[in-house]
Design an enzyme around this catalytic site. Structure first.
Site, short mmCIF file in Angstrom:
data_model
loop_
_atom_site.label_atom_id
_atom_site.label_comp_id
_atom_site.label_asym_id
_atom_site.label_seq_id
_atom_site.Cartn_x
_atom_site.Cartn_y
_atom_site.Cartn_z
N ASN A 127 0.82 -1.21 0.00
CA ASN A 127 0.00 0.00 0.00
C ASN A 127 0.86 1.26 0.00
OD1 ASN A 127 -2.59 -1.14 -0.05
ND2 ASN A 127 -2.58 -1.49 2.16
N GLU A 157 -6.03 -7.76 5.21
CA GLU A 157 -5.29 -8.69 4.36
C GLU A 157 -5.34 -10.11 4.92
OE1 GLU A 157 -2.05 -6.71 6.95
OE2 GLU A 157 -4.03 -6.26 6.17
#
Length: 312
Positions: free
Chosen positions: A201, A236
């Site tokens: 990210n 995640e």
């Protein structure tokens, strides 16, 4: 609730028209172990919930009563077969639930329930015949409602980003599997976490991070068995539930997934995963099983990531 009803020798419920529980006597609380359920569906097994949704509402709306409906309730000791009688009164549904204790009675009452359902269907068909002038409109509205209910059910049990099943669906299915596991059925559970996902990210942006999550989701579905449940816990973190699988099978699947993710030709950013594997232990609850798998996941990360760790 009146004291006599609270101590009645059968379960007693009052439902509103949305099937939310308004009142519930102590007898039913003791029968199920449920203290403060909010909706009728909270008391039912998955199979009974489907049956209840299909036949209860048409019958109560047409007749104002439901007689001898066979249902299976969830309880602390497994499942609880009951017969339910319902009457609509003063804008709510009053339900009496009588526990059944003999298998022959189960089968007899199940047959009776089937006949009642067939009677409801037959009477419904006759009613439609008398209302031919509005049949098309009614059928269209019913189809719209069914489509809407299906879409709502899909939305309620599906993770919107990855298309996998969500935590709600996982909870329902895992609770059902653990009930079956009390009779000796094995259940293995894998908790999967992307290694260094924050770097993905930070380096590539959250849009690329979402693409990685989506790609991992379909890779997990492609690599697991048709009977396995693949779900996204959140962030995640993903879960694979393997019915009829022991520790050996769970570890083998975990190693295969680690290897596949490491060597795959990723469409976006290549990643690896760490996996914690746990196998159901008799008497264990869902939260405990998930917690143990999560502990093994952290051990896998401490071990260097890109590996699977399970019960010793």
């Amino acid at each position: 609730m009146e004291q006599q009803l609270d101590r009645a020798p059968c379960g007693y419920l009052i439902l509103d028209h949305e099937l939310r529980i308004v009142e519930m006597n102590k007898t039913l609380q003791l029968m199920t172990g449920a203290q403060q359920p909010k909706h009728m569906h909270d008391l039912l097994t998955v199979a009974s919930r489907v049956y209840f949704q299909t036949y209860f509402t048409p019958s109560i709306k047409m007749h104002g009563t439901v007689n001898e409906m066979f249902l299976t309730l969830k309880s602390e000791t497994g499942s609880l077969p009951v017969l339910m009688n319902t009457i609509e009164r003063d804008g709510s549904y009053e339900c009496a639930l009588i526990q059944m204790s003999v298998r022959g009675e189960y089968e007899k009452e199940l047959l009776l329930a089937k006949r009642n359902a067939e009677k409801v269907n037959r009477e419904t068909a006759e009613a439609y015949e008398k209302l031919k002038t509005v049949m098309n409109e009614v059928e269209c509205k019913q189809q719209e409602l069914m489509d809407l209910n299906f879409k709502l059910q899909q939305l309620a049990t599906t993770d919107p980003l990855t298309g996998l099943k969500n935590r709600r669906y996982l909870t329902e299915q895992l609770e059902e599997l653990l009930l079956q596991a009390e009779t000796g059925r094995e259940v293995a559970l894998l908790v999967i976490d992307i290694d260094h996902f924050k770097k993905v990210n930070d380096s590539h942006g959250h849009q690329m991070g979402d693409a990685v999550l989506q790609e991992l989701a379909w890779r997990l579905e492609a690599e697991t068995g048709s009977a396995d449940i693949v779900a996204r816990l959140g962030g995640e973190e993903f879960v694979v539930v393997m019915p009829n699988a022991g520790l050996k099978d769970g570890l083998a699947m975990g190693n295969a997934l680690c290897k596949h993710m490491e060597t795959a030709h990723w469409l976006h950013v290549p990643i690896t995963v760490s996996i914690g594997a746990a196998v159901y232990v008799a008497g264990e609850g869902m939260d405990s099983l998930l917690s143990r798998a999560d502990e093994f996941l952290y051990k896998a990360k401490a071990k260097g990531r890109n590996c699977v760790v399970g019960d010793e």
